[in-house]
Design a protein around this motif. Structure first.
Motif, PDB file in Angstrom:
ATOM      1  N   ASP A  69       0.813  -1.217   0.000  1.00  0.00           N
ATOM      2  CA  ASP A  69       0.000   0.000   0.000  1.00  0.00           C
ATOM      3  C   ASP A  69       0.847   1.268   0.000  1.00  0.00           C
ATOM      4  OD1 ASP A  69      -2.471  -1.284  -0.104  1.00  0.00           O
ATOM      5  OD2 ASP A  69      -2.468  -1.622   2.062  1.00  0.00           O
ATOM      6  N   ARG A  70       2.137   1.156   0.286  1.00  0.00           N
ATOM      7  CA  ARG A  70       3.024   2.320   0.238  1.00  0.00           C
ATOM      8  C   ARG A  70       3.298   2.759  -1.189  1.00  0.00           C
ATOM      9  NH1 ARG A  70       7.978   1.344   4.238  1.00  0.00           N
ATOM     10  NH2 ARG A  70       8.419   3.463   3.562  1.00  0.00           N
ATOM     11  N   CYS A  71       3.049   1.898  -2.173  1.00  0.00           N
ATOM     12  CA  CYS A  71       3.270   2.225  -3.581  1.00  0.00           C
ATOM     13  C   CYS A  71       2.036   2.949  -4.109  1.00  0.00           C
ATOM     14  CB  CYS A  71       3.546   0.964  -4.387  1.00  0.00           C
ATOM     15  SG  CYS A  71       3.867   1.287  -6.126  1.00  0.00           S
ATOM     16  N   LYS A  72       2.120   4.268  -4.200  1.00  0.00           N
ATOM     17  CA  LYS A  72       0.974   5.081  -4.609  1.00  0.00           C
ATOM     18  C   LYS A  72       0.585   4.906  -6.077  1.00  0.00           C
ATOM     19  CE  LYS A  72       0.883   6.889  -0.523  1.00  0.00           C
ATOM     20  NZ  LYS A  72       0.311   6.051   0.479  1.00  0.00           N
ATOM     21  N   PRO A  73       1.543   4.829  -7.026  1.00  0.00           N
ATOM     22  CA  PRO A  73       1.148   4.730  -8.436  1.00  0.00           C
ATOM     23  C   PRO A  73       0.574   3.367  -8.845  1.00  0.00           C
ATOM     24  CG  PRO A  73       3.431   5.442  -8.244  1.00  0.00           C
ATOM     25  CD  PRO A  73       2.963   5.062  -6.892  1.00  0.00           C
ATOM     26  N   SER A  74       0.776   2.357  -8.015  1.00  0.00           N
ATOM     27  CA  SER A  74       0.313   1.019  -8.375  1.00  0.00           C
ATOM     28  C   SER A  74      -1.210   0.929  -8.319  1.00  0.00           C
ATOM     29  CB  SER A  74       0.934  -0.003  -7.420  1.00  0.00           C
ATOM     30  OG  SER A  74       0.629  -1.305  -7.831  1.00  0.00           O
ATOM     31  N   LYS A  75      -1.794   0.318  -9.317  1.00  0.00           N
ATOM     32  CA  LYS A  75      -3.247   0.153  -9.402  1.00  0.00           C
ATOM     33  C   LYS A  75      -3.707  -0.920  -8.417  1.00  0.00           C
ATOM     34  CE  LYS A  75      -3.763   2.228 -13.690  1.00  0.00           C
ATOM     35  NZ  LYS A  75      -3.543   3.577 -13.499  1.00  0.00           N
ATOM     36  N   PRO A  76      -4.956  -0.831  -7.955  1.00  0.00           N
ATOM     37  CA  PRO A  76      -5.457  -1.810  -6.972  1.00  0.00           C
ATOM     38  C   PRO A  76      -5.374  -3.260  -7.441  1.00  0.00           C
ATOM     39  CG  PRO A  76      -6.931   0.061  -7.111  1.00  0.00           C
ATOM     40  CD  PRO A  76      -5.918   0.242  -8.195  1.00  0.00           C
ATOM     41  N   ASP A  77      -5.614  -3.512  -8.728  1.00  0.00           N
ATOM     42  CA  ASP A  77      -5.534  -4.900  -9.199  1.00  0.00           C
ATOM     43  C   ASP A  77      -4.093  -5.420  -9.176  1.00  0.00           C
ATOM     44  OD1 ASP A  77      -4.953  -3.095 -11.273  1.00  0.00           O
ATOM     45  OD2 ASP A  77      -5.454  -4.570 -12.822  1.00  0.00           O
ATOM     46  N   LYS A  78      -3.128  -4.551  -9.435  1.00  0.00           N
ATOM     47  CA  LYS A  78      -1.728  -4.960  -9.353  1.00  0.00           C
ATOM     48  C   LYS A  78      -1.313  -5.195  -7.898  1.00  0.00           C
ATOM     49  CE  LYS A  78      -0.188  -4.984 -13.557  1.00  0.00           C
ATOM     50  NZ  LYS A  78       0.482  -6.127 -14.151  1.00  0.00           N
ATOM     51  N   LYS A  79      -1.830  -4.361  -6.993  1.00  0.00           N
ATOM     52  CA  LYS A  79      -1.533  -4.565  -5.572  1.00  0.00           C
ATOM     53  C   LYS A  79      -2.080  -5.908  -5.108  1.00  0.00           C
ATOM     54  CE  LYS A  79      -1.404   0.300  -4.262  1.00  0.00           C
ATOM     55  NZ  LYS A  79      -1.958   1.359  -3.447  1.00  0.00           N
ATOM     56  N   ASP A  80      -3.290  -6.243  -5.546  1.00  0.00           N
ATOM     57  CA  ASP A  80      -3.870  -7.542  -5.186  1.00  0.00           C
ATOM     58  C   ASP A  80      -3.053  -8.692  -5.782  1.00  0.00           C
ATOM     59  OD1 ASP A  80      -5.874  -6.274  -3.766  1.00  0.00           O
ATOM     60  OD2 ASP A  80      -7.313  -6.327  -5.433  1.00  0.00           O
ATOM     61  N   ALA A  81      -2.561  -8.500  -7.012  1.00  0.00           N
ATOM     62  CA  ALA A  81      -1.749  -9.538  -7.649  1.00  0.00           C
ATOM     63  C   ALA A  81      -0.443  -9.751  -6.889  1.00  0.00           C
ATOM     64  CB  ALA A  81      -1.460  -9.160  -9.097  1.00  0.00           C
ATOM     65  N   ILE A  82       0.163  -8.659  -6.405  1.00  0.00           N
ATOM     66  CA  ILE A  82       1.410  -8.778  -5.638  1.00  0.00           C
ATOM     67  C   ILE A  82       1.141  -9.459  -4.297  1.00  0.00           C
ATOM     68  CG2 ILE A  82       3.210  -7.454  -4.459  1.00  0.00           C
ATOM     69  CD1 ILE A  82       3.036  -5.453  -6.810  1.00  0.00           C
ATOM     70  N   ARG A  83       0.044  -9.092  -3.651  1.00  0.00           N
ATOM     71  CA  ARG A  83      -0.312  -9.752  -2.381  1.00  0.00           C
ATOM     72  C   ARG A  83      -0.514 -11.255  -2.587  1.00  0.00           C
ATOM     73  NH1 ARG A  83      -3.876  -5.204  -1.793  1.00  0.00           N
ATOM     74  NH2 ARG A  83      -2.941  -3.717  -0.354  1.00  0.00           N
ATOM     75  N   ALA A  84      -1.220 -11.614  -3.662  1.00  0.00           N
ATOM     76  CA  ALA A  84      -1.462 -13.031  -3.949  1.00  0.00           C
ATOM     77  C   ALA A  84      -0.144 -13.750  -4.256  1.00  0.00           C
ATOM     78  CB  ALA A  84      -2.421 -13.166  -5.126  1.00  0.00           C
ATOM     79  N   TYR A  85       0.734 -13.084  -4.992  1.00  0.00           N
ATOM     80  CA  TYR A  85       2.028 -13.688  -5.308  1.00  0.00           C
ATOM     81  C   TYR A  85       2.836 -13.940  -4.042  1.00  0.00           C
ATOM     82  CZ  TYR A  85       6.663 -14.372  -7.254  1.00  0.00           C
ATOM     83  OH  TYR A  85       7.889 -14.893  -7.541  1.00  0.00           O
ATOM     84  N   LEU A  86       2.861 -12.944  -3.153  1.00  0.00           N
ATOM     85  CA  LEU A  86       3.609 -13.106  -1.895  1.00  0.00           C
ATOM     86  C   LEU A  86       3.004 -14.187  -1.006  1.00  0.00           C
ATOM     87  CD1 LEU A  86       4.400  -9.386  -1.076  1.00  0.00           C
ATOM     88  CD2 LEU A  86       6.026 -11.157  -1.738  1.00  0.00           C
ATOM     89  N   LYS A  87       1.695 -14.335  -1.075  1.00  0.00           N
ATOM     90  CA  LYS A  87       1.040 -15.383  -0.299  1.00  0.00           C
ATOM     91  C   LYS A  87       1.357 -16.772  -0.860  1.00  0.00           C
ATOM     92  CE  LYS A  87      -3.472 -16.736   1.452  1.00  0.00           C
ATOM     93  NZ  LYS A  87      -4.905 -16.480   1.437  1.00  0.00           N
ATOM     94  N   ASP A  88       1.398 -16.866  -2.193  1.00  0.00           N
ATOM     95  CA  ASP A  88       1.667 -18.151  -2.838  1.00  0.00           C
ATOM     96  C   ASP A  88       3.144 -18.524  -2.831  1.00  0.00           C
ATOM     97  OD1 ASP A  88      -1.004 -18.385  -3.392  1.00  0.00           O
ATOM     98  OD2 ASP A  88      -0.844 -17.663  -5.455  1.00  0.00           O
ATOM     99  N   HIS A  89       4.018 -17.533  -2.725  1.00  0.00           N
ATOM    100  CA  HIS A  89       5.466 -17.771  -2.751  1.00  0.00           C
ATOM    101  C   HIS A  89       6.094 -17.178  -1.485  1.00  0.00           C
ATOM    102  CE1 HIS A  89       4.226 -17.794  -6.990  1.00  0.00           C
ATOM    103  NE2 HIS A  89       5.140 -18.750  -7.113  1.00  0.00           N
TER     104      HIS A  89
END
Length: 93
Positions: A69-89
């Motif tokens: 959430d500290r990354c302001k320019p990142s879109k919400p769908d990309k933030k969710d994708a990064i969260r999912a990636y970190l959860k899976d890996h």
């Protein structure tokens, strides 16, 4: 002339052998998650997150030291994708 050429060939072979052994002995394991997360970030390198750029943010996310959430320019769908990636890996122990 021939002895100088032979000396250079032997010296080159010895140096090559030493470098080959050193490259395997002192190899540094790379966390490939940092590269994957970096590819998902917007790539603006704005520093708005408090890190030097997207590379720093990706490394901190992979280490668990930052929140996406500290990354302001990142879109919400990309933030969710990064969260999912970190959860899976998860980070290897």
């Amino acid at each position: 002339m021939f002895s100088a050429l032979l000396l250079m060939l032997v010296l080159g072979a010895v140096c090559g052998l030493i470098l080959g052994i050193a490259s395997t002995k002192f190899r540094v394991e790379v966390d490939h998650r940092v590269e994957d997360i970096r590819a998902m970030l917007p790539g603006y390198n704005c520093g708005g997150c408090g890190f030097a750029g997207c590379d720093g943010m990706a490394a901190a996310l992979a280490d668990g030291d930052a929140d996406i959430d500290r990354c302001k320019p990142s879109k919400p769908d990309k933030k969710d994708a990064i969260r999912a990636y970190l959860k899976d890996h998860p980070k290897a122990a």
